[in-house]
Structures are given as C-alpha cells and as structure tokens.
Design a protein around this motif. Structure first.
Motif, short mmCIF file in Angstrom:
data_model
loop_
_atom_site.label_atom_id
_atom_site.label_comp_id
_atom_site.label_asym_id
_atom_site.label_seq_id
_atom_site.Cartn_x
_atom_site.Cartn_y
_atom_site.Cartn_z
N THR A 8 0.73 -1.37 0.01
CA THR A 8 0.07 0.14 0.08
C THR A 8 0.88 1.37 -0.02
O THR A 8 1.43 1.57 0.98
CB THR A 8 -0.94 0.02 1.36
N ALA A 9 0.70 2.12 -1.03
CA ALA A 9 1.55 3.19 -1.29
C ALA A 9 0.81 4.43 -1.39
O ALA A 9 -0.11 4.48 -2.07
CB ALA A 9 2.63 2.93 -2.36
N SER A 10 1.29 5.51 -0.56
CA SER A 10 0.53 6.72 -0.61
C SER A 10 1.49 7.88 -0.36
O SER A 10 2.21 7.80 0.58
CB SER A 10 -0.54 6.55 0.61
N PRO A 11 1.16 9.03 -1.17
CA PRO A 11 2.40 10.15 -0.80
C PRO A 11 2.47 10.57 0.49
O PRO A 11 1.00 10.96 1.03
CB PRO A 11 1.92 10.88 -2.06
N VAL A 12 3.40 10.88 1.07
CA VAL A 12 3.04 11.70 2.33
C VAL A 12 2.97 13.12 2.01
O VAL A 12 3.99 13.59 1.39
CB VAL A 12 4.74 11.41 3.26
N GLN A 101 -1.38 0.55 15.43
CA GLN A 101 -0.16 -0.07 16.04
C GLN A 101 0.76 -0.79 14.87
O GLN A 101 1.80 -0.98 14.91
CB GLN A 101 -0.52 -0.79 17.26
N SER A 102 -0.16 -1.41 14.09
CA SER A 102 0.37 -2.31 12.92
C SER A 102 0.14 -1.92 11.83
O SER A 102 0.51 -2.40 10.81
CB SER A 102 -0.26 -3.54 13.30
N GLN A 103 -0.50 -0.83 11.38
CA GLN A 103 -0.90 -0.22 10.20
C GLN A 103 0.34 0.45 9.78
O GLN A 103 1.00 1.33 10.24
CB GLN A 103 -2.11 0.78 10.18
N GLY A 104 0.58 0.15 8.42
CA GLY A 104 1.79 0.88 7.74
C GLY A 104 1.60 1.18 6.35
O GLY A 104 1.20 0.34 5.55
N VAL A 105 1.65 2.64 5.80
CA VAL A 105 1.48 2.91 4.57
C VAL A 105 2.93 3.42 4.03
O VAL A 105 3.31 4.25 4.51
CB VAL A 105 0.32 4.05 4.30
N ILE A 106 3.36 2.82 2.75
CA ILE A 106 4.38 3.30 2.41
C ILE A 106 4.57 4.45 1.34
O ILE A 106 3.45 4.83 0.92
CB ILE A 106 5.31 1.97 1.90
N MET A 107 5.81 5.03 1.16
CA MET A 107 6.00 5.98 0.26
C MET A 107 6.12 5.57 -1.20
O MET A 107 6.59 4.38 -1.31
CB MET A 107 7.39 6.90 0.43
N PRO A 108 5.32 6.27 -2.38
CA PRO A 108 5.76 5.96 -3.66
C PRO A 108 7.13 5.95 -3.82
O PRO A 108 7.73 6.80 -3.25
CB PRO A 108 4.68 6.76 -4.22
N ILE A 113 12.88 7.84 -3.91
CA ILE A 113 14.14 8.37 -4.57
C ILE A 113 14.29 9.68 -4.53
O ILE A 113 15.59 10.04 -4.27
CB ILE A 113 13.84 8.01 -6.17
N HIS A 114 13.37 10.40 -4.27
CA HIS A 114 13.46 12.17 -4.14
C HIS A 114 14.14 12.22 -2.85
O HIS A 114 15.20 13.09 -2.49
CB HIS A 114 12.26 12.98 -4.14
N THR A 115 13.70 11.52 -1.88
CA THR A 115 14.52 11.86 -0.39
C THR A 115 15.86 11.35 -0.41
O THR A 115 16.50 11.92 0.24
CB THR A 115 13.34 10.98 0.56
N LEU A 116 15.98 10.15 -1.09
CA LEU A 116 17.46 9.64 -0.95
C LEU A 116 18.47 10.59 -1.78
O LEU A 116 19.52 10.64 -1.40
CB LEU A 116 17.32 8.26 -1.81
N GLU A 117 17.73 10.98 -3.04
CA GLU A 117 18.80 11.88 -3.43
C GLU A 117 18.80 13.34 -2.88
O GLU A 117 20.21 13.92 -3.06
CB GLU A 117 18.35 12.23 -4.98
N SER A 118 18.09 13.83 -2.09
CA SER A 118 18.26 14.85 -1.52
C SER A 118 19.03 14.78 -0.22
O SER A 118 19.85 15.82 0.17
CB SER A 118 16.66 15.13 -0.87
N SER A 119 19.06 13.62 0.19
CA SER A 119 20.25 13.30 1.48
C SER A 119 21.57 12.84 1.12
O SER A 119 22.54 13.42 1.60
CB SER A 119 19.40 12.31 2.31
N TRP A 120 21.40 12.14 -0.08
CA TRP A 120 22.87 11.46 -0.49
C TRP A 120 23.41 11.73 -1.80
O TRP A 120 24.39 11.39 -2.21
CB TRP A 120 22.62 9.86 -0.61
N PHE A 133 14.23 -1.53 -3.35
CA PHE A 133 13.18 -0.56 -3.29
C PHE A 133 11.89 -0.63 -2.50
O PHE A 133 11.03 -0.01 -2.23
CB PHE A 133 12.92 -0.19 -4.59
N ASP A 134 11.64 -2.18 -2.10
CA ASP A 134 10.36 -2.69 -1.46
C ASP A 134 10.90 -2.48 0.11
O ASP A 134 11.70 -3.40 0.46
CB ASP A 134 10.23 -3.95 -1.81
N PRO A 135 10.01 -2.01 0.95
CA PRO A 135 10.47 -1.79 2.30
C PRO A 135 9.97 -2.99 3.05
O PRO A 135 9.30 -3.81 2.49
CB PRO A 135 9.69 -0.54 2.81
#
Length: 443
Positions: A8-12, A101-108, A113-120, A133-135
């Motif tokens: 389940t992916a959803s933009p933050v 407690q157990s629900q998790g929704v991931i980034m698309p 990739i934008h987050t990783l490029e901004s940091s690294w 790329f699959d968490p």
C-alpha cells in the motif's frame, strides 16, 4: 528482521498547508457522515444523540485511515492515545486507534528516490551493491529498506518520511482540535500533559542522530546485566546516516507475533525474557525503550534470542523517580493501601489534593496491576481477568472526567510499556514466574 513486502503506497503530505488541508478534509468528511447517518436514523423515526452519530464504524475507519496516510505525528499521537488513554476513550475510538499499532502505508517510489537523492546526492546508489526499493517495514515516522554495501555488509536503512519532522507541532494541534471538536475525546478529559510529552517524544524520534545515541547508550548499559546474553541489537553505521536516515546492520529474525503464532510453546520463555528486560530497564538501568509495539521485537530463529529494534522511544528515568516507583510497587504487592496511597502521592498522582475523587480507583488499579508480582506460582496471564478489571475501573472513572487526573509523564510511558507486555502475555497464553523475576532484579 524478516523481510515482507508492503504494497500500500501513498504520498506523504509534505508541507504544513497540505497536512492541514488533509485534516480539514477529514473534518468535512466526518461532518458529512454525521449528516447522512442522522438523516437515515431520523427518517426511521429515531432520535440519535450527536455522540452516537459521531462514533460510527465508518467515521472511526475514516479517522484511522487518514492518520495512517498522514504518518508522522498524526499517526503516532493516535498510537499514544490508544495505549495511554485507552481506558478513558470511547471504546469505538480506542479500538480504531489501536489499529494504528500495526498499520503501515509506504511512500511511492518517486518520493522515496527524491528523499534519497536529497540526502545522498544523485549518485547515492554507487555506495551499494544492492538496495531493495520494497520496504521490509513501515511505521509512523519512516520505513526500512534492506541494502548491501560494496564490502558486503548487510544493512537495514530507516528512511524518514518527508516533512514529518517539520510538521510535528501543527499535526498534534490539528489532531487534538479535530478529536475535541468532533466529540471523539470526552469533554473535560485532561490529556495536556500526555500531549506535551508526545510532542517532546516525537521531536526526539524524528531526530535519527538522537536515536543512534540511544542505541549506542542502551547497548552499552544493557551489556552489564545478565539479560544481555539473551539479546541481539543492531550496529549503527554512522558514515551512512543522516538526521533523516539511520543505517544499521541487518539482523535476521522473525517478528515476535509471527514467532509466537508458529511456536506457541515458546510463549512463556519469550514473555519471561520480555518482563525480565522490562524490570532490568526500569530498576537497574533507569533507561527504557518505552514503545511496546510488537514490531519492535523479533526472535532469532537459530538462537531464540530477542532482537531489539527502534530506539527512538528510549526514555531515561531519574533514580529518585525509580526508587519512589519501586516503593509503590512493593506496597501494591503487599496490598498495603495506606502505604500505596502515600507512595503514589509522592509520585504526583494526586496533584489535586487528598480529596481527589478517583483516589480509591487509582489505588485499586495499581494493586490489581501488581497481581502477577504477588503470585507465589507462575502467573497464567490468559486465565486472568486483570485487563478486564482494570478497564472496568478505568471506564467508571472516565464517566466523571472532573475526577480524573493524568499521572506524571514518566508514569504514562512506563505504564504504556507494562500494559503492552501484559496484553501480549495474555494473548499468547504465557505462564511466567513474574514474582521471582521481579525479586531477583529488584534485589
């Protein structure tokens, strides 16, 4: 850590404005649901109260879904409320918040990739032989990915959701306003201290450098105690970490819930280790990982050792507080109500004075909670109605919110962990010699 694919992916929502609009959209949706449900009921000749119209399964589901998709403080505050004020909340809201407690929704993928490029930087992949790329896990603050360095170190990389750290204060204010205006929080219920502490804790959890210090500090201190021989903790990789990225060694394990489902015969041993860890943290280390979420605990299938993850919620306790709290435990074990009342008063349970209306209820709850420590034989958590009795007393207090006083923040986080362990032990039918564990650790 065992791998699993979260689909389940959803933009933050990143900006404060977009997060505010997201909460505003939820408020509008709730209002529409109330109007629709009210019209249906009135046509049938019924006269439902506003509270009945608000606390519908559809509204509760919408609240949980929105908090999960916003992640960050919105989701974490829902988790904290479900654990710490569960006996004071409407059961419908408490049940829905518990889902977080157990629900998790991931980034698309694009946002990741934008987050990783901004940091690294754009060449960030050059430092890895492999990056999935699959968490393998997703929570309220970030998601975890598996990777392998050029020299073949297996890594678990926790990546924070964008905008989470910057939106903590506004998210908390928006969520509390929504819950109060909608009537989802009982009128008069004072959770200000809990909210302030959640705010402080969330700012700390959003700083991965702080979490790395917690991990290092905790690992160093726990090594001095006997429980350490049954624990495994990841190693921190500073050179591959940022304030929003925390890189650790990958530790192979099975989630504690999955392990106990497949190995029910191991429940008593595992929960004995969990309770031994709890009392070691409190009484000997004065340092505790306070989040009881089962996702934070795995089992090494080869050795049976506990694997500890997620050190964002580590809390340090003042030795004086620990001494006073131990006095309260000992009085509760002895069922000395006068002694327990005095100990709780010193701890700050009764700030409104000696005539606090709910004093007897607080003493009852504390005495009941000490029951496993009183038992001369191994305690059968599943055969006990301890949770039901505490809940019933808590609900009787919640009907008179003016009589309730929220205990000190240290106590709230401590009880959050203890309650989580008790519930887990009951769920998996653990039989634990809790009294002996406590006596050996408390000296």
């Amino acid at each position: 850590m065992n791998e699993k694919t979260l689909t389940t992916a959803s933009p933050v929502p990143k900006s404060r404005a977009s997060r505010l609009l997201s909460m505003g959209g939820l408020a509008t949706k709730l209002a529409g649901n109330v109007l629709t449900e009210g019209s249906k009921r009135w046509i049938k000749g019924e006269a439902p109260s506003l509270n009945e119209l608000v606390l519908t399964p559809k509204n509760m589901g919408d609240v949980a879904d929105k908090l999960a998709r916003m992640r960050g403080a919105a989701m974490k505050l829902g988790q904290l409320l479900s654990m710490d004020a569960g006996t004071l909340l409407p059961p419908e809201l408490a049940a829905v918040l518990a889902r977080l407690q157990s629900q998790g929704v991931i980034m698309p993928m694009t946002q990741l990739i934008h987050t990783l490029e901004s940091s690294w930087g754009t060449d960030w992949m050059d430092q890895f032989n492999y990056f999935s790329f699959d968490p393998i896990a997703a929570a309220s603050i970030g998601q975890v990915h598996k990777a392998r360095t050029l020299d073949n170190n297996e890594l678990a990389i926790k990546i924070q959701y964008p905008g989470v750290a910057q939106s903590i204060d506004s998210d908390i204010d928006n969520v509390i306003s929504l819950l109060r205006l909608s009537g989802l929080l009982p009128k008069g219920l004072d959770i200000d201290e809990l909210v302030d502490e959640a705010r402080r804790q969330l700012h700390l959890e959003a700083d991965y450098y702080a979490e790395s210090r917690h991990l290092t500090d905790f690992s160093g201190k726990i090594s001095n105690f006997s429980i350490s021989k049954n624990l495994i903790m990841p190693t921190y990789f500073a050179e591959l970490s940022e304030t929003n990225i925390m890189t650790m060694s990958f530790v192979e394990g099975v989630g504690i819930e999955e392990w106990l489902k497949d190995h029910p015969e191991d429940a008593s041993r595992i929960m004995g280790l969990m309770l031994e860890l709890f009392f070691t943290e409190l009484l000997q280390m004065n340092l505790m990982q306070t989040d009881p979420n089962p996702a934070n605990f795995h089992v090494c299938p080869d050795t049976g050792k506990l694997i500890l993850f997620d050190f964002g919620a580590v809390r340090s306790f003042n030795p004086q507080f620990v001494d006073r709290y131990k006095q309260a435990i000992d009085q509760a074990i002895d069922q000395n109500r006068a002694g327990l009342e005095a100990a709780l008063e010193v701890l700050g349970f009764f700030k409104n004075g000696t005539d606090v209306a709910n004093k007897a209820a607080v003493i009852d709850i504390f005495t009941i909670a000490a029951e496993p420590l009183r038992s001369a034989t191994p305690y059968h958590f599943a055969q006990s109605d301890i949770a039901k009795r505490i809940h019933e007393i808590g609900m009787s207090v919640s009907k008179d919110p003016d009589a309730w006083h929220t205990p000190p923040a240290d106590v709230l986080f401590l009880h959050r962990k203890m309650a989580g362990l008790y519930l887990m032990a009951a769920k998996h039918k653990a039989v634990v010699d809790t009294r002996t564990i406590y006596q050996q650790i408390s000296g």
